[in-house]
Design a protein around this motif. Structure first.
Motif, PDB file in Angstrom:
ATOM      1  N   UNK A   1       0.823  -1.210   0.000  1.00 32.57           N
ATOM      2  CA  UNK A   1       0.000   0.000   0.000  1.00 32.57           C
ATOM      3  C   UNK A   1       0.858   1.261   0.000  1.00 32.57           C
ATOM      4  N   UNK A   2       1.985   1.224   0.710  1.00 32.83           N
ATOM      5  CA  UNK A   2       2.868   2.389   0.749  1.00 32.83           C
ATOM      6  C   UNK A   2       3.431   2.695  -0.632  1.00 32.83           C
ATOM      7  N   UNK A   3       3.778   1.671  -1.385  1.00 33.05           N
ATOM      8  CA  UNK A   3       4.305   1.897  -2.732  1.00 33.05           C
ATOM      9  C   UNK A   3       3.230   2.475  -3.640  1.00 33.05           C
ATOM     10  N   UNK A   4       2.005   1.983  -3.484  1.00 36.77           N
ATOM     11  CA  UNK A   4       0.913   2.489  -4.313  1.00 36.77           C
ATOM     12  C   UNK A   4       0.657   3.977  -4.045  1.00 36.77           C
ATOM     13  N   UNK A   5       0.879   4.414  -2.804  1.00 40.61           N
ATOM     14  CA  UNK A   5       0.643   5.812  -2.442  1.00 40.61           C
ATOM     15  C   UNK A   5       1.669   6.756  -3.063  1.00 40.61           C
ATOM     16  N   UNK A   6       2.704   6.214  -3.684  1.00 42.76           N
ATOM     17  CA  UNK A   6       3.719   7.057  -4.328  1.00 42.76           C
ATOM     18  C   UNK A   6       3.189   7.737  -5.587  1.00 42.76           C
ATOM     19  N   UNK A   7       2.050   7.277  -6.087  1.00 42.05           N
ATOM     20  CA  UNK A   7       1.429   7.889  -7.255  1.00 42.05           C
ATOM     21  C   UNK A   7      -0.025   8.196  -6.970  1.00 42.05           C
ATOM     22  N   UNK A   8      -0.704   8.771  -7.936  1.00 46.54           N
ATOM     23  CA  UNK A   8      -2.123   9.063  -7.790  1.00 46.54           C
ATOM     24  C   UNK A   8      -2.918   7.949  -8.453  1.00 46.54           C
ATOM     25  N   UNK A   9      -3.305   6.981  -7.626  1.00 49.34           N
ATOM     26  CA  UNK A   9      -4.051   5.808  -8.095  1.00 49.34           C
ATOM     27  C   UNK A   9      -3.356   5.098  -9.255  1.00 49.34           C
ATOM     28  N   UNK A  10      -2.077   4.720  -9.085  1.00 47.01           N
ATOM     29  CA  UNK A  10      -1.408   3.980 -10.158  1.00 47.01           C
ATOM     30  C   UNK A  10      -1.954   2.567 -10.265  1.00 47.01           C
ATOM     31  N   UNK A  11      -1.772   1.959 -11.415  1.00 41.19           N
ATOM     32  CA  UNK A  11      -2.103   0.552 -11.559  1.00 41.19           C
ATOM     33  C   UNK A  11      -1.102  -0.269 -10.750  1.00 41.19           C
ATOM     34  N   UNK A  12      -1.531  -1.457 -10.309  1.00 43.98           N
ATOM     35  CA  UNK A  12      -0.655  -2.289  -9.493  1.00 43.98           C
ATOM     36  C   UNK A  12      -0.718  -3.731  -9.972  1.00 43.98           C
ATOM     37  N   UNK A  13       0.461  -4.293 -10.211  1.00 38.09           N
ATOM     38  CA  UNK A  13       0.596  -5.695 -10.595  1.00 38.09           C
ATOM     39  C   UNK A  13       1.525  -6.354  -9.586  1.00 38.09           C
ATOM     40  N   UNK A  14       1.026  -7.364  -8.862  1.00 43.37           N
ATOM     41  CA  UNK A  14       1.877  -8.095  -7.926  1.00 43.37           C
ATOM     42  C   UNK A  14       2.089  -9.498  -8.468  1.00 43.37           C
ATOM     43  N   UNK A  15       3.315  -9.985  -8.343  1.00 42.21           N
ATOM     44  CA  UNK A  15       3.670 -11.259  -8.965  1.00 42.21           C
ATOM     45  C   UNK A  15       4.243 -12.212  -7.922  1.00 42.21           C
ATOM     46  N   UNK A  16       4.056 -13.478  -8.141  1.00 41.16           N
ATOM     47  CA  UNK A  16       4.673 -14.480  -7.284  1.00 41.16           C
ATOM     48  C   UNK A  16       4.979 -15.726  -8.090  1.00 41.16           C
ATOM     49  N   UNK A  17       6.178 -16.270  -7.847  1.00 39.83           N
ATOM     50  CA  UNK A  17       6.545 -17.555  -8.432  1.00 39.83           C
ATOM     51  C   UNK A  17       6.298 -18.676  -7.435  1.00 39.83           C
ATOM     52  N   UNK A  18       5.770 -18.324  -6.271  1.00 43.16           N
ATOM     53  CA  UNK A  18       5.356 -19.326  -5.292  1.00 43.16           C
ATOM     54  C   UNK A  18       3.878 -19.597  -5.523  1.00 43.16           C
TER      55      UNK A  18
END
Length: 722
Positions: free
Chosen positions: A433-450
């Motif tokens: 959430x902190x990273x998302x707050x660095x922009x004004x409603x940026x798109x977010x893609x989270x990835x996992x290889x697990x």
């Protein structure tokens, strides 16, 4: 005087609270508790009436039959009562191993009972006291074939009791803490039911759901789960199959999915997102410069991402893909869409070595596209960090790669359009959430290889849309995994030599950097020297670990990539992101000490070329039962999703993600392994209800709304509802 006054005030407060007991009533003010017992209950995480009533038994005892000592039989759980004749303790030849022994007596004989490493029992259990014990009886062949019991539980019997406590009943057993027995908890729960306050509580599940699934009332459900009233219900309760338990399982999942859907709806509608033009030319130019074709799975996932990015609602998407499925290329294309629209993109990864590798791999590709790339990690010098911060704030750096350094307050983006988080399970919800707050409603893609079992994905990541890369690039051969023990080390070393003579390269992974006196584990630094000097003197061996400086790491990785090194000795810093197609063998030392997900990640560093690759698991005796299950699973399967299900089975849901996924409410009754089908049902009902009443404003949903606001508002970060 002051002490007397406080005592009087406390008694008055307790009477007042008892007169209007409710879910939020502190346990201190419940009859029979008080400050001291409340402090013990707090150790179990119980502070309110609701906490206690939902502290459900983990097993039950059948006290309808209490046997005499002479009636006991071998190898079945039984209950026996009698008088303590003698107690004592002794230490085994292994001095840290202490046995407490008790001799129980009734009119038919004697029974020896043993507890291991529980010396405090000497202070509690005294000769002459009456007690009741539950456990299995075994035959001690080393001490005259005598009967012995290792009790599962015990309770002392007061002198005023004519017969064992709860005789003739099916009794709940709770997890205990020192000073607070299962019997104490049982009496407290029973007293709450006797108060009858639940009878006046309004139903919080919507009435149509109670009717649809023929659920009992909340009061009846809790009472029957704590105290099964019939043998049939007792037997069903042992397996978690009663209608009362099913209601509580449904509630657990339903409330969670309601909360996650509310959060997802809020994230989607609270702020208007960026509507990107997804028909640019950078993606096409990038694809033309690659030496491989995208898989159909990658094309499908990119279509899902383009659809999200084209919308004016912020994208929140989880990309799951097994090791080697090509998530990085998908992430890069997603970031190029944002950059081509005049926005910045950032990629946050868990380790510096991975951030550095992405940076050096991306640079040649992005330079051809005239895109400036930045790298931000803690290892940069102060001057380098300040320069990079200025370039990010001024928009000069268009695509920024970094570690958790990216979420620092001093990092300011000019116009962040998309955030990509790799290996999401290694970060916390808060960092996301902190990273998302660095922009004004940026798109977010989270990835996992697990790979995450679907049931867990729906709970932990229920507020994200899910994409899955379920296809590996063509030409990849399955990795052959074999288990070795110390006596087979020579065969392992012979195979290493064979692979290197054949032109291939080898990873050897150790769990520690330097030798530890406390842990009998082989250390990477020591073993790298031994391998070079004594075992493979004719081969070139490199060493990689997290304490090396960035330039040393890069030099070592470049040497391995350019085939200047035959063997790379490493710690688990190579767990993610390292891509050397000529490496054909991964040897994991002390494999029994690694988790299943980590073993699978490490194995994924090989098998990236067109030739056969191998993973050798070198284990050391003794191996725990769970360790044997992990090693067996690795040998039998290379499918990450199958391994994830097995990992969930071994560790349980509570440990699968560790503590990093804070913000997700605990499940009080539901079991993700056992109750997966009910999760799907509850999720459908939650989504359907919120379509009809997005803010839970209808009168028939007030009980549900009050419950969510009371219990999970902070944890789920729900939208404001009045």
């Amino acid at each position: 005087m002051q002490t007397w006054y406080r005592s009087l005030l406390d008694q008055w407060n307790r009477k007042l609270m008892n007169s209007r007991i409710n879910w939020d009533t502190p346990l201190q003010y419940v009859k029979g508790v008080g400050p001291y017992k409340a402090s013990l209950l707090k150790k179990l995480g119980l502070t309110t009436v609701e906490d206690l009533l939902f502290y459900l038994p983990y097993r039950y005892e059948d006290r309808t039959t209490v046997k005499k000592i002479s009636q006991l039989t071998l190898d079945e759980v039984q209950m026996v009562s009698g008088t303590i004749k003698r107690v004592g303790s002794r230490t085994t030849s292994r001095k840290h191993f202490r046995i407490f022994e008790l001799i129980l007596e009734d009119e038919t004989g004697l029974l020896i009972c043993k507890w291991f490493n529980q010396p405090y029992l000497e202070k509690i259990l005294k000769p002459g006291e009456r007690m009741i014990l539950t456990g299995k009886v075994s035959l001690n062949r080393f001490e005259g074939n005598r009967f012995e019991m290792s009790p599962l539980s015990y309770e002392t019997i007061n002198e005023s009791e004519d017969r064992p406590v709860d005789h003739g009943k099916f009794v709940p057993v709770y997890h205990e803490t020192e000073g607070l027995s299962s019997k104490n908890l049982r009496m407290l729960v029973k007293s709450l039911f006797n108060e009858g306050f639940l009878q006046n509580e309004k139903e919080r599940l919507p009435a149509f759901l109670v009717e649809k699934f023929q659920f009992p009332s909340l009061s009846d459900a809790l009472r029957e789960i704590h105290f099964p009233s019939t043998r049939e219900l007792y037997l069903e309760a042992l397996e978690g199959r009663t209608i009362f338990q099913r209601r509580m399982v449904f509630e657990d999942f339903f409330y969670l999915e309601i909360g996650l859907t509310l959060r997802k709806n809020r994230n989607s509608h609270e702020d208007k997102g960026i509507s990107f033009n997804t028909e640019g030319v950078l993606e096409e130019k990038l694809l033309q410069s690659l030496s491989f074709q995208l898989t159909s799975a990658q094309h499908r996932v990119l279509q899902e991402i383009r659809r999200d990015m084209k919308s004016d609602l912020p994208m929140s998407r989880l990309l799951q893909g097994d090791v080697g499925s090509g998530k990085t290329v998908v992430a890069l294309i997603s970031m190029l869409i944002a950059v081509e629209n005049g926005y910045q993109a950032c990629l946050m990864v868990p380790t510096e070595i991975l951030a550095e590798q992405h940076y050096f791999n991306f640079q040649p590709l992005l330079r051809k596209l005239n895109i400036s790339t930045g790298l931000l990690t803690q290892s940069l010098s102060r001057k380098e960090q300040m320069t990079m911060l200025e370039e990010i704030a001024g928009g000069k750096s268009q695509l920024i790669i970094g570690t958790h350094s990216l979420v620092q307050d001093r990092v300011l983006f000019k116009n962040l359009g998309i955030t990509v988080i790799d290996e999401q399970h290694k970060f916390g919800v808060r960092q996301r959430l902190e990273l998302k707050k660095k922009g004004k409603s940026p798109d977010m893609l989270v990835m996992t290889a697990t790979p995450i079992p679907r049931t867990l994905a729906l709970t932990v990541y229920g507020d994200l849309d899910l994409s899955v890369l379920d296809e590996l690039p063509p030409g990849r051969k399955p990795i052959q995994t074999r288990l070795f023990y110390e006596k087979q080390r020579h065969a392992c070393y012979s195979f290493i030599e064979k692979e290197i003579r054949g032109g291939r390269q080898v990873y050897i992974v150790y769990p520690l950097i330097d030798e530890s006196e406390k842990l009998d584990l082989k250390a990477a630094v020591t073993m790298a020297e031994q391998l070079q000097n004594e075992i493979f003197p004719s081969f070139r061996i490199g060493l990689l670990h997290g304490k090396l400086k960035p330039e040393e790491k890069e030099k070592t990785m470049s040497a391995f990539k350019e085939k200047e090194l035959h063997i790379l000795v490493s710690t688990t810093v190579i767990e993610v992101g390292i891509d050397i197609s000529n490496a054909s063998l991964m040897v994991i030392e002390h494999a029994e000490r690694f988790g299943l997900a980590q073993l699978h990640q490490l194995r994924g560093r090989v098998g990236r070329g067109s030739f056969q690759s191998y993973c050798f698991l070198m284990a050391q005796y003794p191996v725990s039962d769970d360790g044997k299950r992990r090693l067996k699973a690795m040998v039998n399967s290379s499918n990450g999703f199958e391994l994830a299900e097995e990992d969930l089975s071994i560790r349980g849901p509570g440990e699968f993600f560790g503590t990093r996924q804070s913000g997700i409410p605990e499940l009080r009754v539901a079991n993700l392994l056992r109750d997966g089908k009910m999760l799907e049902v509850a999720r459908e009902e939650a989504i359907s209800l919120l379509r009809r009443d997005p803010l839970l404003e209808l009168s028939e949903h007030q009980g549900l709304r009050e419950f969510l606001l009371r219990r999970w508002k902070d944890k789920l970060d729900l939208i404001s509802m009045g």
